[in-house]
Every structure is written in C-alpha cells, then in structure tokens.
Write an enzyme that holds these catalytic residues in place. Structure first.
Site, short mmCIF file in Angstrom:
data_model
loop_
_atom_site.label_atom_id
_atom_site.label_comp_id
_atom_site.label_asym_id
_atom_site.label_seq_id
_atom_site.Cartn_x
_atom_site.Cartn_y
_atom_site.Cartn_z
N TYR A 99 -9.56 -119.64 90.87
CA TYR A 99 -10.64 -118.69 91.14
C TYR A 99 -11.70 -119.35 92.02
O TYR A 99 -12.22 -118.74 92.95
CB TYR A 99 -11.27 -118.20 89.83
N ASN A 127 -7.41 -105.78 90.16
CA ASN A 127 -6.44 -105.58 91.24
C ASN A 127 -5.57 -104.36 90.93
O ASN A 127 -4.84 -104.36 89.94
CB ASN A 127 -5.56 -106.84 91.38
N CYS A 135 -2.00 -111.39 92.00
CA CYS A 135 -3.10 -111.90 91.16
C CYS A 135 -2.58 -112.79 90.05
O CYS A 135 -3.34 -113.60 89.50
CB CYS A 135 -3.93 -110.74 90.60
N HIS A 136 -1.29 -112.72 89.74
CA HIS A 136 -0.72 -113.60 88.72
C HIS A 136 -0.70 -115.06 89.19
O HIS A 136 -0.54 -115.96 88.37
CB HIS A 136 0.69 -113.14 88.34
N GLU A 162 8.98 -117.32 89.58
CA GLU A 162 8.81 -117.73 90.98
C GLU A 162 9.12 -119.21 91.17
O GLU A 162 9.69 -119.60 92.18
CB GLU A 162 7.39 -117.42 91.47
#
Length: 165
Positions: A99, A127, A135-136, A162
């Site tokens: 962030y 989002n 956003c993850h 991922e």
C-alpha cells in the site's frame, strides 16, 4: 447494462457491463458487493464484453497470464481511485506491491503529494473490478496479507495460484 455470473474455482462471480465497458466483477457476498449499482434491477444476459471477460477469467484460472489491456474496463469511481486502479494494473502477474509503494507512486505522479497508504487501502478495498484490476496483489509494508474485499482466504489462494503458474 447487463449482468451475468461466472463459476470460478474460488466461488461465483457477478459481472456487470454496459455496451462499451466492464463495470464490475464481484464475489458473491464480498464487501462492497455491487458497488453503487442496484443489481436487483439489472437484467441478466450476455454481451460481447461479458463474453470477453469470461474468456479472460477462463484463461486466468487455467494458469495463463492474460493481459489486462484488451479488456474495456471502466470502474465508476473518483479520480483518486482511478489513479490507484491504474497503478494496480501495472503490478506484474505473481508479484506484489505494498500500500505504501502505491502511495509513493501516486506522490511521484502528482504534485502536490497525493494519498497516504491508508487512503490507498480504502481505494483498493472498494475496487469494483476484482481479480482483473489485481487488488489481491497488494500487501502490507511488512509483507503481510491484509485486507481483501473477497476475504483473506481468497487473496492467499489467488497469490499462491499466480506464484505456481
């Protein structure tokens, strides 16, 4: 506008689009589900944009790395949040950004300084196009997994997925 659902490996998703853009993508029962849209009054159906989004999701969940660029995204939100979401789309597949790093990038792009890590967190949490606007991939400065409207379990699953692919 039209909406449809997609059964992802992490739960059912609701997709919302108009004739030109994808406007939303939410897990059922997530925080801020539906954003400011009255989904109960919007027809269910399909459209080229919804079909394109489903193909993107199928590619993603099949372990491919689909590009965000071809999708016509248009989150209806404030200019500040638009900038945050633009930065989110630059986080590479399988990688993360804090962030604070996003707040620092906003400060580099804007004069005077714009946004704190807390303000970025508020934008990320709202989002309206989850997964595609990734956003993850946003984490705490110390590397911890904090905050995700779809739930921390899903955030962990998306990041692990991922990193495996």
């Amino acid at each position: 506008m039209l909406q449809t659902t997609y059964d992802s490996p992490l739960g059912q998703l609701t997709l919302l689009a108009n004739e030109i853009h994808l406007l939303g993508l939410w897990y059922q029962n997530q925080a801020h589900f539906g954003a400011h849209y009255s989904l109960k009054t919007i027809d269910h159906g399909t459209s080229p944009i919804l079909q394109q989004t489903i193909r993107w999701l199928e590619d993603y969940f099949n372990g491919h790395h689909p590009a965000i660029a071809p999708l016509p995204l248009h989150p209806q939100t404030t200019p500040f949040r638009q900038q945050v979401y633009q930065i989110l789309t630059t986080i590479p597949y399988g990688q993360t950004m804090s962030y604070q790093q996003i707040a620092d990038r906003l400060s580099e792009l804007n004069s005077p300084k714009m946004g704190s890590a807390r303000a970025v967190g508020g934008a990320v949490g709202h989002n309206p196009i989850g997964i595609i606007i990734p956003c993850h991939r946003v984490i705490g400065s110390n590397g911890s997994l904090i905050g995700y409207a779809g739930g921390l379990k899903r955030k962990r699953q998306l990041l692990a997925f991922e990193q495996r692919n």
